[in-house]
Design an enzyme around this catalytic site. Structure first.
Site, PDB file in Angstrom:
ATOM      1  N   LYS A  65     -13.398  -7.090  -7.984  1.00 34.41           N
ATOM      2  CA  LYS A  65     -13.687  -7.653  -6.673  1.00 34.41           C
ATOM      3  C   LYS A  65     -15.048  -8.320  -6.781  1.00 34.41           C
ATOM      4  O   LYS A  65     -16.087  -7.646  -6.646  1.00 34.41           O
ATOM      5  CB  LYS A  65     -13.721  -6.542  -5.623  1.00 34.41           C
ATOM      6  N   LYS A 102       0.837  -1.207   0.000  1.00 40.10           N
ATOM      7  CA  LYS A 102       0.000   0.000   0.000  1.00 40.10           C
ATOM      8  C   LYS A 102       0.869   1.254   0.000  1.00 40.10           C
ATOM      9  O   LYS A 102       1.766   1.384   0.840  1.00 40.10           O
ATOM     10  CB  LYS A 102      -0.908   0.013   1.235  1.00 40.10           C
TER      11      LYS A 102
HETATM   12 MG    MG Z   1      -6.816  -1.703  -4.548  1.00 39.26          MG
END
Ligand code: MG
Length: 336
Positions: A264, A152
């Site tokens: 997703k 991240k």
């Molecule tokens: Mg992402």
């Protein structure tokens, strides 16, 4: 087909808080569904919304479940509104599960075979912790077999993150792949700096591994800028937050996105419509988790196995973020 419908909400605590540019996430909440058809075959489903990522809220999903009768039909399931994408996924995948077409489920719920570790043949991407912690924790994932990692960015000051990045690329073994996920947290100038840094390292032969892509550098509203960046730099860009639901994915495609799409399944919407879109347009996809339980994961991996075209690692390497999985889920299902 008619089904007896039961549902139960769940809460599950992350072993360590999940940090992204959207903030910290401590408890995953969702709903487990059970559909029993006329021949007494059982299909399990899961609604695992992430409202801050673009799906309905848990409360909206619960309201939807509560207003349904105890007996529901395919007509109800296949007409769930697009405003409830996680519900569309949960109910449709419960139907598919019960139909036995994945090679499971046809024996009903006696064999809780969804609780066995998944054996997807696709490679997995392992999620590293944000910040410097990544430097110490990749090794555990490496020993578990991960060769693609996600880290991240956009969580700390860019100068500091670029320093950690320099260490990270020289710490990770050669030939691994690294994905950088900004979660929409960069400014345009910062995104250019990240892309330039990756391009530059590569051009100078100073990149011992592959930067597979930078994920969602800019906020959802800045699609045109991301499109422009994707044409200006060699380092690839993947859209994630911009394509949370199938409607948004189709819009980005129509507006010219030919880069990578993170899908997703848990929140994208109807699996049957997703299949149709992917078959029609042959898009470059990376399938990714929404921190679901083994139930939605099985349905999501089924879709990934059917629809992945490029052998990209799937983003389901997240088990290490939870304390334990199987026993609580098993007892919840046994009670339902
Ligand atoms: Mg992402």
């Amino acid at each position: 087909m008619r089904y007896q419908f039961k549902f139960r909400p769940y809460q599950r605590r992350f072993g360590r808080s999940l940090t992204t540019n959207h903030g910290n996430w401590d408890i995953r909440e969702g709903i487990i569904l059970r559909l029993t058809d006329e021949t007494l075959r059982v299909g399990w489903g899961e609604i695992a919304p992430i409202s801050w990522f673009g799906s309905e809220t848990l409360e909206q999903a619960l309201d939807f479940c509560r207003q349904l009768p105890e007996e529901i039909t395919d007509e109800i399931i296949f007409s769930i509104p697009h405003e409830l994408p996680a519900c569309q996924f949960g109910f449709e995948s419960a139907c598919e599960w019960g139909s036995g077409k994945w090679g499971i489920g046809s024996k009903g719920d006696e064999e809780n075979n969804f609780l066995t570790p998944n054996s997807s043949l696709l490679p997995y991407s392992g999620l590293l912790p944000a910040g410097e912690a990544a430097l110490n924790q990749w090794e555990t994932l490496w020993q578990q077999g991960y060769r693609t990692f996600k880290w991240k960015i956009g969580v700390d000051a860019i100068a500091h993150e670029l320093e950690i990045f320099e260490s990270l690329i020289h710490t990770l073994p050669a030939f691994t792949k690294l994905r950088l996920d900004a979660n929409a947290g960069l400014t345009y100038e910062e995104a250019k700096l990240w892309l330039w840094s990756c391009d530059n390292l590569k051009a100078n032969g100073e990149l011992p591994l592959e930067i597979e892509f930078i994920e969602q550098p800019l906020p959802v509203g800045q699609f045109q800028q991301m499109l422009e960046l994707s044409m200006s730099y060699e380092t690839a860009i993947a859209l994630d937050e911009s394509v949370a639901t199938l409607g948004e994915l189709a819009t980005c495609y129509q507006q010219g996105w030919r880069g990578i799409f993170v899908v997703k399944p848990g929140i994208v919407g109807s699996p049957s419509r997703l299949r149709k879109f992917c078959h029609q347009h042959q898009i470059d996809t990376v399938f990714s988790s929404v921190f679901e339980t083994a139930i939605a994961r099985l349905a999501a991996l089924q879709l990934a196995a059917e629809l992945s075209r490029n052998n990209r690692a799937i983003g389901f390497g997240i088990d290490h973020f939870f304390e334990q999985e199987e026993t609580w889920l098993q007892s919840l299902c046994n009670d339902l």
